[in-house]
Design an enzyme around this catalytic site. Structure first.
Site, PDB file in Angstrom:
ATOM      1  N   ASP A  89       7.260 -73.901   2.151  1.00  0.00           N
ATOM      2  CA  ASP A  89       7.102 -73.906   3.602  1.00  0.00           C
ATOM      3  C   ASP A  89       6.983 -75.337   4.102  1.00  0.00           C
ATOM      4  OD1 ASP A  89       4.625 -74.437   2.433  1.00  0.00           O
ATOM      5  OD2 ASP A  89       3.508 -73.606   4.114  1.00  0.00           O
TER       6      ASP A  89
ATOM      7  N   ASP B  51       0.621 -74.102  -5.818  1.00  0.00           N
ATOM      8  CA  ASP B  51       1.098 -74.434  -4.482  1.00  0.00           C
ATOM      9  C   ASP B  51       2.561 -74.842  -4.619  1.00  0.00           C
ATOM     10  OD1 ASP B  51       1.462 -75.285  -1.926  1.00  0.00           O
ATOM     11  OD2 ASP B  51      -0.067 -76.839  -1.952  1.00  0.00           O
ATOM     12  N   SER B  52       3.339 -74.602  -3.586  1.00  0.00           N
ATOM     13  CA  SER B  52       4.785 -74.836  -3.677  1.00  0.00           C
ATOM     14  C   SER B  52       5.174 -76.303  -3.608  1.00  0.00           C
ATOM     15  CB  SER B  52       5.493 -74.099  -2.535  1.00  0.00           C
ATOM     16  OG  SER B  52       5.174 -74.713  -1.292  1.00  0.00           O
TER      17      SER B  52
ATOM     18  N   GLY C 277       4.938 -77.890  -0.734  1.00  0.00           N
ATOM     19  CA  GLY C 277       5.260 -78.122   0.673  1.00  0.00           C
ATOM     20  C   GLY C 277       4.288 -79.070   1.346  1.00  0.00           C
ATOM     21  N   TYR C 278       2.990 -78.908   1.043  1.00  0.00           N
ATOM     22  CA  TYR C 278       1.985 -79.764   1.661  1.00  0.00           C
ATOM     23  C   TYR C 278       2.111 -81.207   1.184  1.00  0.00           C
ATOM     24  CZ  TYR C 278      -2.473 -81.641   3.215  1.00  0.00           C
ATOM     25  OH  TYR C 278      -3.440 -82.428   3.806  1.00  0.00           O
TER      26      TYR C 278
ATOM     27  N   ASP D   5      -9.097 -72.526  -1.585  1.00  0.00           N
ATOM     28  CA  ASP D   5      -9.015 -73.680  -2.490  1.00  0.00           C
ATOM     29  C   ASP D   5      -9.243 -74.928  -1.668  1.00  0.00           C
ATOM     30  OD1 ASP D   5      -6.282 -75.598  -2.467  1.00  0.00           O
ATOM     31  OD2 ASP D   5      -6.152 -73.759  -1.287  1.00  0.00           O
TER      32      ASP D   5
ATOM     33  N   GLY E 195      -1.263 -74.407   7.023  1.00  0.00           N
ATOM     34  CA  GLY E 195      -1.171 -75.249   8.202  1.00  0.00           C
ATOM     35  C   GLY E 195      -2.460 -75.400   8.980  1.00  0.00           C
TER      36      GLY E 195
END
Length: 376
Positions: A146, A92-93, A95-96, A271, A221
């Site tokens: 993101d 995952d980047s 971002g979350y 996931d 999102g």
């Protein structure tokens, strides 16, 4: 990286495929255990591979960047060498996670300035920087940077956020396409659809993401507090637009029912921390329904956790013994429960795939959604 569709369910949009990476093949639909900081909490790599039979696991850019840090990861030869996992990895980047730091971060066009949750130090994540970090981590699939909007969300904020996510995506693509992998195997970038729960924004974002022509695409999102029916509506809208011949990854989802319903809408990859987080709190997912193993009713139930499921943890340990472990605050409690729940989640998607191949998925799904969510 290639993706081959091998079957479509005749009564839903569910499909079965094979995603091939340099670290092995992944049979879809698939669930990916979350190993946030390079470790699936309370589970050995051997258990993930041999008992749970996960085909791909996740790492998280934000957490790995902070600990152990890029210098250590690069000297180790990337995350695969560092943690000993020789199958595919997705990162995952971050971002979350940055979204979750709402009190200590500032989002601007350049990127996101945030303070570490560990020591309060200041950092900047830009689309380019996050691509470079994920090159060092060395995952097979890397996610675009993101912004994940909260729910509920004002329309204008969701629109501005989506448009910035699209601009950031262009910067991610430019960076990843102008750099080379560090460890001799291919890495592929998956863009992420945003747009909160607004149909016109989701449509616009899905069309923009589809136009980029990457090896796979994600839907982000969602599963941030919105009702399940709204999640399904947005997922179906996105899946109907995203390319048929590319894998679709729904991020951060979900319960067993969520997974089955979204498979029926055309999602291939999932996931979620739910199976391991809930395991550590005593919630066990079984083939017959959901167990709160701390409840007194299991105190003298000496039957296995879930004989039908199979697997070592689920058939060796009794409900009574696992309940005792939780009440005694033994570390083994979370370990056994985590292995069991992940074994169940991989069993679930494996069975979904078998039903798709047989052309019987929809009928089976309707029965299982009710059965698996019953509180025992």
């Amino acid at each position: 990286m290639t993706f081959d569709l091998v079957a479509h369910d005749p009564q839903s949009k569910a499909r079965a495929g094979v995603l091939t990476t340099d670290h092995g093949t992944i049979q879809t639909p698939i669930f990916m255990p979350v190993g946030t900081a390079g470790s699936v909490k309370a589970v050995h790599q051997r258990e993930i591979k041999e008992d749970i039979n996960a085909q791909i696991i996740l790492g998280n850019t934000y957490h790995l960047y902070l600990r152990p840090g890029l210098d250590t990861l690069q000297k180790a030869g990337g995350l695969h060498k560092f943690n000993g996992w020789d199958r595919p990895i997705l990162t995952d980047s971050g971002g979350y996670q940055v979204y979750s730091l709402s009190e200590t971060r500032k989002i601007k066009e350049e990127g996101v300035k945030f303070r570490s949750h560990i020591d309060g130090s200041h950092h900047l994540f830009t689309p380019e920087g996050v691509m470079d970090i994920q090159r060092v981590i060395g995952a097979d699939i890397i996610m675009a940077f993101d912004e994940c909007t909260p729910w509920p969300c004002e329309y204008d904020y969701a629109r501005r956020s989506m448009e910035m996510t699209h601009r950031w995506l262009k910067r991610c693509i430019e960076r990843i396409d102008s750099t080379e992998p560090l460890y001799g195997y291919e890495q592929q970038l998956f863009p992420i659809v945003q747009g909160s729960t607004f149909r016109d924004l989701r449509k616009q974002s899905a069309e923009f993401i589809a136009e980029q022509g990457r090896a796979g695409n994600a839907i982000g999102g969602l599963s941030v507090g919105e009702p399940a029916d709204l999640m399904y509506e947005m997922t179906e809208l996105c899946c109907d637009i995203l390319p048929v011949d590319k894998p679709r990854y729904l991020m951060g989802v979900g319960t067993p029912a969520n997974i089955l319903e979204n498979i029926a809408l055309g999602v291939d990859m999932f996931d979620c921390v739910l199976p391991t987080r809930n395991a550590r709190n005593g919630m066990l997912f079984t083939t017959q329904g959901i167990i709160n193993i701390k409840n007194k009713k299991w105190e003298q139930d000496f039957s296995p956790i879930d004989e039908e499921l199979g697997g070592y943890a689920s058939t060796f340990y009794s409900k009574s013994y696992v309940r005792h472990l939780f009440h005694a605050s033994e570390y083994l409690a979370g370990m056994v429960a985590s292995v069991h729940n992940l074994t169940f989640y991989l069993w679930l998607v494996r069975n979904a795939r078998e039903q798709i191949l047989a052309g019987t998925f929809r009928e089976w799904k309707e029965k299982m959604v009710k059965q698996l969510m019953v509180r025992l």
